[in-house]
Scaffold this active site. Structure first.
Site, mmCIF file in Angstrom:
data_model
loop_
_atom_site.group_PDB
_atom_site.id
_atom_site.type_symbol
_atom_site.label_atom_id
_atom_site.label_comp_id
_atom_site.label_asym_id
_atom_site.label_seq_id
_atom_site.Cartn_x
_atom_site.Cartn_y
_atom_site.Cartn_z
ATOM 1 N N HIS A 280 0.840 -1.188 0.000
ATOM 2 C CA HIS A 280 0.000 0.000 0.000
ATOM 3 C C HIS A 280 0.882 1.248 0.000
ATOM 4 O O HIS A 280 1.544 1.545 0.985
ATOM 5 C CB HIS A 280 -0.880 -0.053 1.255
ATOM 6 C CG HIS A 280 -1.819 1.078 1.416
ATOM 7 N ND1 HIS A 280 -1.842 1.869 2.546
ATOM 8 C CD2 HIS A 280 -2.804 1.550 0.622
ATOM 9 C CE1 HIS A 280 -2.779 2.765 2.442
ATOM 10 N NE2 HIS A 280 -3.390 2.598 1.284
ATOM 11 N N HIS B 194 -0.861 10.862 -2.593
ATOM 12 C CA HIS B 194 -2.140 10.403 -2.047
ATOM 13 C C HIS B 194 -3.074 11.534 -1.648
ATOM 14 O O HIS B 194 -4.234 11.566 -2.045
ATOM 15 C CB HIS B 194 -1.900 9.501 -0.833
ATOM 16 C CG HIS B 194 -3.178 9.081 -0.163
ATOM 17 N ND1 HIS B 194 -3.757 9.799 0.876
ATOM 18 C CD2 HIS B 194 -4.013 8.038 -0.399
ATOM 19 C CE1 HIS B 194 -4.876 9.209 1.249
ATOM 20 N NE2 HIS B 194 -5.054 8.143 0.485
#
Length: 808
Positions: A373, A415
């Site tokens: 991730h 992100h």
């Protein structure tokens, strides 16, 4: 109590003591040869007989009065300061080319702009060096009888004999005899144009000519052939249909000693208008076919490359190419310049190597795939090339990557919707051009320091291509999937893609080559990836993949060998110098006044104009606080104003602005070592202000206290700067909360509190205390910190370079 006296399940596997070998199949980072200004810089390059690399260029084209020369004695890694080539006078220069002849002489060619009334022309000139470019003969003219505005040459001459040279001018292609000073037609007499003209090791001639048989100049329409090939010294030619459409930016051909021919070209319009990247393409069969699907990108700044490119490639040694080019974008780091990139031959994957890559991808897809991730963020900052590489080197199969787009259309991996949590900046990725985005410092860059940077999606795709790694695409904005599909086509990466989010990737999900895999589930919530029981339970679930933050536990459970990630940056590119701060001229009193302008801080704007006006006032206060932090300006008045700003953070219905000034003030107080910081941090963490109910978005089913995420989310990280009993007590008080109590005062900060406590007091006792905590994320964080500091006695020195998975 020792942390190792706690009941544990231990899975141990030795970690390779050495880092994986650095990737020797990738182009180097660009080396700045020299600064330039603008115009027709048009660099030329050659390798002298003694191995020196020479570069010649204009500092400012379109009328420059001198040609500048730089020299490299180490294969283009470092360069001498530029010096004018002597003897060139009375000439407004259009740069030309450098050619090393078989006898070691170097020919430097250029053209001079001339005018007579309204009639312009260019006059070709050249000089020769017999001592590796240390000295040069006086300039001589090529004796053309009828100069035109197109009497110019930009590529190396083709040596037919020591003093017989084929010259592909724009308006004609001729053979020049340097001894007799005579001109004659070349080959069958056609005009090839201002294109590369080379001879392969087998004697085959390759021309970049864009049309079958042109008059003057070659831009007049004709039968488009995109390159020609001749096996009889130019008497007859066959169309190649292989090269880019001819344009003013040009391309290059380089005949290598191993028989290969390299095409250096420009990629246009991928995600942006204009020049976007430079590529190298190889022909291994004497120019008959070109491996366009395996082209190597050597320069991709993720933005338009300003200027007229003119990349030039030479062979440096038996294993390395060097490419010289320029980029005139004034917004790029350090401004316009001439650059040099080294490319190993290993970058050119043969068909069997490409087949091997796809076979490796297929093997990853067939086995249980471990996906990281945002990369292995215990080893490098999340969503950086180093984090993605670390996960693959450890033994994982690929990465989940977050994709956004800059204001000028560059796809990047980042992100957050907002920059200020991670970067020293405000706003969104889409508020800035790519060049601007590169100048912002990371607040916590991690072990790669000044090399920590936001990568382009192109760079990330290249990394995964080299490692045959899998990719989960998390596209953060709609409308980007079409461009991403084009990139996947061009880079032959469709089999690497195993997942994409449904709401922003319809073009990918519907694509015939998209073959998703199914997740077993996620282990990164509460760091269950370091819990042996949770790992075993997850691996027993149906599905093809598992996603984790740290892959070591799952890899160990699968019986895979772990390797130590590389310690050097993927590309040693330092962060560009930041632009001057907007408030750089403001004095301390001005910044203090801006900080105190808080009329209506608790009023919630309703109309669009009111929202814009208040967002601007919030930004002014936040920028004032950040400028005080950067300059380390301190005084009792400033300390008091910052504290008030934390307590009276501004309310705004748009979360991008809500509380922004308060968070900036809290950072400034931490940087100043304010004696009231710990008290204010506690106040921020426990704050549940009834006034925030007016800015709580009802679509989010969370308590109103969660709206203060900006100050709550950074409090523990900043607290690490304040060692002492008060800070440790604050951490323990938070860790003692029940989940329900913590939920009422904000989103979970348990892991942050654990990290900070172990940072403030790194000891076996604190580690043991955290390992007994009821929450898995606290225990997991303690384990990961111990692993990071495994060489310190308190963290378990006997287990250095071993991986231990611990649970209750």
């Amino acid at each position: 109590m020792s942390i190792h006296s706690i009941p544990v399940i231990v899975l141990t596997i030795a970690m390779a003591a050495q880092s994986l070998a650095a990737d020797d199949h990738a182009p180097s980072a660009p080396v700045r040869v020299a600064d330039v200004i603008d115009g027709h810089v048009h660099p030329a390059v050659c390798v002298a007989k003694n191995g020196d690399v020479l570069a010649v260029f204009n500092k400012q084209g379109g009328g420059g009065k001198e040609l500048l020369l730089c020299r490299s004695r180490d294969g283009g890694r470092t360069w001498s300061p530029s010096q004018p080539v002597p003897g060139i006078a009375n000439c407004s220069i259009y740069p030309g080319s450098l050619t090393t002849l078989s006898d070691g002489r170097i020919v430097l060619h250029w053209s001079c702009y001339r005018t007579e009334g309204a009639q312009p022309w260019r006059q070709p000139q050249y000089c020769v060096s017999a001592d590796h470019g240390q000295s040069w003969s006086n300039p001589q003219e090529v004796p053309l009888a009828d100069f035109t505005n197109y009497s110019c040459l930009r590529h190396p001459l083709l040596e037919l004999a020591p003093d017989r040279w084929a010259l592909p001018f724009y308006d004609r292609t001729v053979v020049f005899d340097a001894k007799s000073h005579q001109i004659e037609n070349f080959g069958d007499g056609r005009n090839h144009g201002m294109v590369p003209l080379v001879r392969s090791q087998r004697g085959t001639l390759i021309s970049g000519a864009p049309v079958a048989n042109s008059t003057q100049p070659v831009t007049i329409p004709g039968e488009i052939v995109r390159g020609l090939r001749s096996v009889d010294d130019g008497r007859t030619w066959q169309a190649l249909h292989a090269f880019p459409t001819f344009g003013v930016a040009g391309y290059d051909l380089t005949a290598l000693r191993n028989g290969w021919i390299i095409l250096t070209s420009i990629v246009y319009g991928i995600g942006l208008d204009g020049e976007w990247a430079y590529q190298l393409t190889v022909s291994r069969d004497d120019g008959r076919t070109w491996e366009t699907d395996r082209a190597v990108t050597i320069y991709n700044p993720g933005r338009r490359i300003a200027g007229r490119g003119w990349p030039r490639t030479v062979q440096l040694d038996d294993q390395t190419l060097g490419t010289l080019f320029y980029d005139l974008d004034a917004a790029q780091p350090c401004g316009p310049g001439v650059f040099f990139v080294r490319t190993p031959f290993g970058a050119f994957q043969a068909a069997d190597a490409d087949d091997a890559r796809h076979a490796r991808v297929a093997a990853r897809r067939k086995a249980m795939a471990v996906i990281c991730h945002r990369g292995a963020s215990e080893f490098a900052h999340e969503n950086t090339l180093e984090a993605y590489r670390a996960s693959i080197e450890l033994g994982a199969d690929g990465n989940e990557i977050d994709i956004r787009v800059t204001r000028d259309g560059v796809l990047v991996c980042f992100h957050d919707d907002m920059l200020d949590q991670i970067l020293d900046a405000f706003g969104d990725v889409g508020d800035y051009n790519w060049a601007e985005l590169q100048t912002f410092a990371f607040r916590g860059p991690g072990r790669f320091g000044e090399f920590c940077r936001i990568p382009t999606l192109e760079e990330v795709f290249q990394l995964h291509r080299r490692h045959a790694a899998l990719i989960h695409l998390d596209i953060k904005r709609p409308g980007l999937d079409g461009t991403i599909c084009e990139m996947l086509d061009r880079m032959d990466l469709w089999d690497h893609v195993v997942a994409a989010n449904a709401d922003t990737a319809p073009a990918i999900l519907k694509h015939s080559r998209f073959q998703p895999l199914r997740y077993k589930g996620s282990l990164y919530a509460e760091h269950r990836e370091v819990d042996a029981a949770a790992i075993a339970s997850m691996l027993a679930m149906p599905g093809d993949m598992v996603i984790v933050d740290d892959p070591r536990g799952v890899l160990t459970a699968l019986g895979r060998q772990l390797h130590k990630p590389s310690a050097e940056p993927v590309a040693p590119i330092r962060r560009a110098a930041p632009p001057p701060a907007r408030l750089r001229e403001a004095g301390a009193s001005d910044l203090l006044a801006a900080l105190r302008e808080d009329a209506g801080w608790d009023a919630v704007p309703q109309s669009a104009d009111e929202k814009i006006a208040k967002s601007r006032s919030i930004l002014r206060r936040a920028e004032a606080a950040e400028e005080l932090r950067r300059r380390r300006i301190q005084s009792p008045e400033i300390d008091a104003a910052l504290a008030i700003r934390v307590q009276r953070r501004s309310l705004h219905p748009e979360w991008m602005f809500h509380g922004l000034d308060g968070a900036a003030a809290l950072r400034a107080l931490a940087a100043a070592g304010s004696p009231r910081f710990v008290e204010l941090a506690r106040e921020c963490l426990w704050r549940d202000d009834p006034a925030t109910a007016a800015v709580l978005d009802p679509q989010f089913k969370v308590p109103r206290s969660w709206t203060d995420f900006r100050t709550k989310g950074i409090a523990f990280e900043l607290l690490q700067q304040f060692p002492g009993a008060e800070s440790e007590r604050l951490c323990r008080d938070y860790l003692a909360l029940s989940d329900e109590e913590a939920q009422r005062i904000g989103s979970s900060q348990f892991e942050a509190a654990a990290r900070t406590l172990l940072t403030l007091r790194p000891s076996e006792g604190v580690a043991a205390e955290l390992l007994r905590h009821r929450r898995g994320d606290v225990r997991g964080r303690a384990i990961l910190v111990c692993l990071t500091r495994i060489d310190e006695a308190w963290a378990g020195a006997p287990h250095a370079l071993a991986y231990r998975v611990l649970s209750e």
